[in-house]
Design a protein around this motif. Structure first.
Motif, PDB file in Angstrom:
ATOM      1  N   PRO A  78      -7.349  -3.173  -9.421  1.00  0.00           N
ATOM      2  CA  PRO A  78      -8.093  -1.971  -9.784  1.00  0.00           C
ATOM      3  C   PRO A  78      -8.243  -0.995  -8.292  1.00  0.00           C
ATOM      4  O   PRO A  78      -8.573  -1.370  -7.351  1.00  0.00           O
ATOM      5  N   CYS A 113     -12.563   3.348 -17.025  1.00  0.00           N
ATOM      6  CA  CYS A 113     -11.148   2.958 -16.802  1.00  0.00           C
ATOM      7  C   CYS A 113     -10.215   4.214 -17.270  1.00  0.00           C
ATOM      8  O   CYS A 113     -10.340   4.224 -18.376  1.00  0.00           O
ATOM      9  N   TRP A 147     -10.325   3.211 -11.667  1.00  0.00           N
ATOM     10  CA  TRP A 147     -11.579   3.616 -12.191  1.00  0.00           C
ATOM     11  C   TRP A 147     -12.178   4.736 -11.689  1.00  0.00           C
ATOM     12  O   TRP A 147     -12.226   4.931 -10.599  1.00  0.00           O
ATOM     13  N   THR A 170      -5.235  -0.713 -12.418  1.00  0.00           N
ATOM     14  CA  THR A 170      -5.857   0.138 -13.178  1.00  0.00           C
ATOM     15  C   THR A 170      -6.747   1.121 -12.233  1.00  0.00           C
ATOM     16  O   THR A 170      -6.762   0.774 -11.059  1.00  0.00           O
TER      17      THR A 170
END
Length: 627
Positions: free
Chosen positions: A211, A80, A71, A69
């Protein structure tokens, strides 16, 4: 082998599997390797470990990461921006994930497996001092190596080969400077830190994914890790200022908290911490006279941004061990050792180019240059290099072990999608049935890592008119007097294995009668010598390519089948359904068949259409070029 890091440990393990015991020395105690360092295994590395029989151990010990992901922590609230699978199904590999696992566990698993095979253990702490070629005795153990114990004792060892797997500050590479080997490239002015924490607690939602967080204070790459001493583990990578004093652990802790705001994070302890200067460097040569070699970080240096340091090192070792064993065991000519540098240096150059892109883009996340476009550029870059990061598009150039065969896409491949088998690239997987017991498996299981080349005889439909005669005619060609099999003699079975692959249903009675009455195939290889007629394979090496699957190269959510096709196989393929996935994905003609030669390391050596004498002559010519 100097150093029991990932490359050295895998090199020793592969050689042990191929009957060669090596001397592996390391100047450190294992405790120095136990924590931190390399942190993940990518798809192709796991596939290689599966062929070696050790993948399950890595999977069980590690943490599988399926998604990543991105962010934007500057938004209010933090947002996100992108969620994506770590690797797409179009890569056509079973292991569509990263295994987050520390380097020490990989080394320990490999060391224990090596000891179990041949009793070899790492000689610690012995430091490599120097090595030189003995020109007066070039034929037998021509390298003189000087080692030094922790107590200052010096010892000389004579070796046939020396491999430096001893990292960025390689002593082996330094000793090769007298032969003209130099480290080429430049350092960047960026400083990065890595920190592993245990007992991690947070209200940040994506702690089970991978992330990337971009904030005004910079960017952080956060990686969930395998548990350590019963506690969860998390790794942080972040860029720090290159100006002033070397960043401290306190500086990094403060930056992590700043970037994660407004989320709260705590942990019980820091398990490992390091600071490093980023740069891309590569050795001017990966070997000296095909006797002394460099592998892993000793040969190429880069940042951890692409998560490929340990993976590239492991694949270097896998490639080199295979070739050393073929030569040492008397199966191949020494000239194949030159292909190690040809193949792996190209991979290293590509890695350095990707790494330079990632460093620049990560550095632009956050701070004064922060903009939505910068994050989008980073996402595009990662997506562009995804196949290389997975290891699925690594393609070796033509050489002694890679045939020079131009691709020729068939009409069927246009329906199936993908690129077919590419010479020099890994063998594509496919679900098949082993005829002897009806077991469903991956066709890769037919070619485990044992030092042998695998010759796939792709038969199409064995019950088709004239196909049995073609197969028996091919057998006569293979076993004829003066042919390559006859020249290899007792060594033949140790160098080459044949595997039959047919599109005929495993439930076909006609097929069963052909196998047992007409072809008279043995049920186990031990019976081969008692047969009246030599056979290429027994029923344990005969596979039915009759397990339908969805094409991994087609977007089935948006796919509209073509109505122009008339036969059932083409109709299904146009709909994204493969009735005979191995033949279709490999782009082997379903009627005329073909021959595929796969190297011991799982890369395709040659692909040739047809099962006639012309086709077999090409295969024999390939083997005669180096055996």
């Amino acid at each position: 082998i100097n150093s029991a890091g990932p490359a050295g440990s895998l090199l020793a393990f592969c050689l042990a599997k191929l009957g060669i015991c090596s001397l592996i020395v390391d100047s450190n105690h294992f405790i120095d390797h136990e924590w931190g360092r390399g942190d993940g295994l990518q798809c192709r590395t796991t596939e290689i470990f599966r062929s070696l029989g050790i993948a399950e151990s890595m999977i069980v010990q590690g943490q599988r990461l399926y998604q990543r992901t991105f962010w934007d922590m500057t938004a209010n609230p933090p947002t996100c921006k992108t969620i994506s699978d770590s690797f797409k199904k179009e890569l056509d590999i079973e292991e569509l994930y990263t295994i987050s696992i520390r380097q020490g566990l990989v080394e320990k698993t490999l060391a224990e497996a090596t000891t179990a095979i041949c009793g070899v253990t790492v000689a610690r702490p012995w430091a490599f001092v120097d090595a030189h070629l003995d020109e007066t005795n070039p034929s037998s153990n021509p390298i003189v190596v000087t080692l030094k114990s922790q107590y200052g004792e010096l010892r000389e060892v004579r070796a046939q080969y020396v491999v430096g797997c001893d990292g960025g500050r390689s002593n082996v590479r330094r000793s090769l400077e007298k032969y003209g080997v130099k480290l080429q490239g430049d350092a960047h002015d960026s400083v990065w830190c890595a920190m592993d924490v245990l007992g991690f607690k947070t209200d940040f939602p994506d702690v089970k994914k991978l992330p990337v967080l971009s904030a005004k204070d910079g960017a952080i790459l956060a990686i969930p890790r395998e548990d350590i001493r019963g506690q969860n583990c998390f790794r942080f990578y972040c860029e720090m200022s290159a100006a002033g004093a070397t960043p401290s652990m306190g500086d990094v802790v403060a930056k992590v908290h700043q970037i994660f705001q407004p989320y709260t994070i705590t942990w019980d302890e820091v398990n490992w911490f390091t600071v490093y200067t980023v740069g891309q460097r590569i050795a001017s040569a990966f070997d000296v006279h095909q006797r002394m070699f460099l592998a892993g970080d000793a040969a190429h240096l880069h940042s951890p941004k692409g998560a490929l340091g340990m993976n590239t090192s492991l694949q270097d070792a896998h490639n080199l061990a295979t070739k050393i064993a073929l030569v040492h065991n008397g199966f191949a000519q020494p000239k194949i050792l030159s292909t190690y540098a040809l193949e792996r240096r190209g991979v290293a150059m590509r890695l350095l180019e990707m790494d330079a892109e990632l460093i620049e883009l990560y550095a632009k996340q956050g701070g004064a240059s922060e903009s939505p476009e910068q994050m989008q550029k980073l996402i595009i870059c990662i997506t562009k290099h995804r196949a290389f990061q997975a290891g699925t598009d690594i393609t070796y150039p033509a050489n002694n072990l890679v045939g020079n065969v131009p691709p020729n896409r068939s009409a069927m491949l246009e329906l199936v999608g993908g690129e077919g088998l590419i010479v020099g690239r890994r063998l594509l997987p496919a679900g098949v049935r082993r005829y002897s017991d009806g077991c469903s498996c991956n066709i890769h299981d037919a070619a485990p890592y044992d030092g042998r080349f695998t010759v796939f005889i792709c038969l199409g439909d064995l019950t088709a008119l004239g196909r049995v005669q073609e197969l028996t005619g091919l057998q006569d060609l293979v076993f004829r007097q003066g042919g390559i099999w006859d020249q290899l003699g007792d060594r033949a079975e140790k160098v080459v294995r044949f595997v039959g692959l047919t599109t005929t249903s495993h439930l076909s009675i006609e097929f069963a009668n052909l196998v047992h009455r007409v072809l008279d195939l043995p049920t186990i290889s031990a019976i081969l010598p008692t047969k009246k007629r030599a056979t290429l394979f027994d029923t344990t090496r005969l596979y039915n390519d009759d397990i339908p699957c969805l094409s991994p190269y087609v977007d089935h959510t948006a796919h509209t089948p073509s109505t122009a096709e008339t036969d059932i196989i083409s109709l299904k393929a146009a709909a994204g359904i493969l009735l005979h996935p191995a033949h279709q994905k490999w782009d082997v003609h379903l009627v005329t068949g073909g021959i595929v030669v796969v190297r011991p390391d799982g890369h395709v050596g040659i692909v040739n259409p047809g099962l006639d004498g012309v086709s077999w002559d090409v295969v024999e010519g390939y083997f005669k070029g180096f055996l």
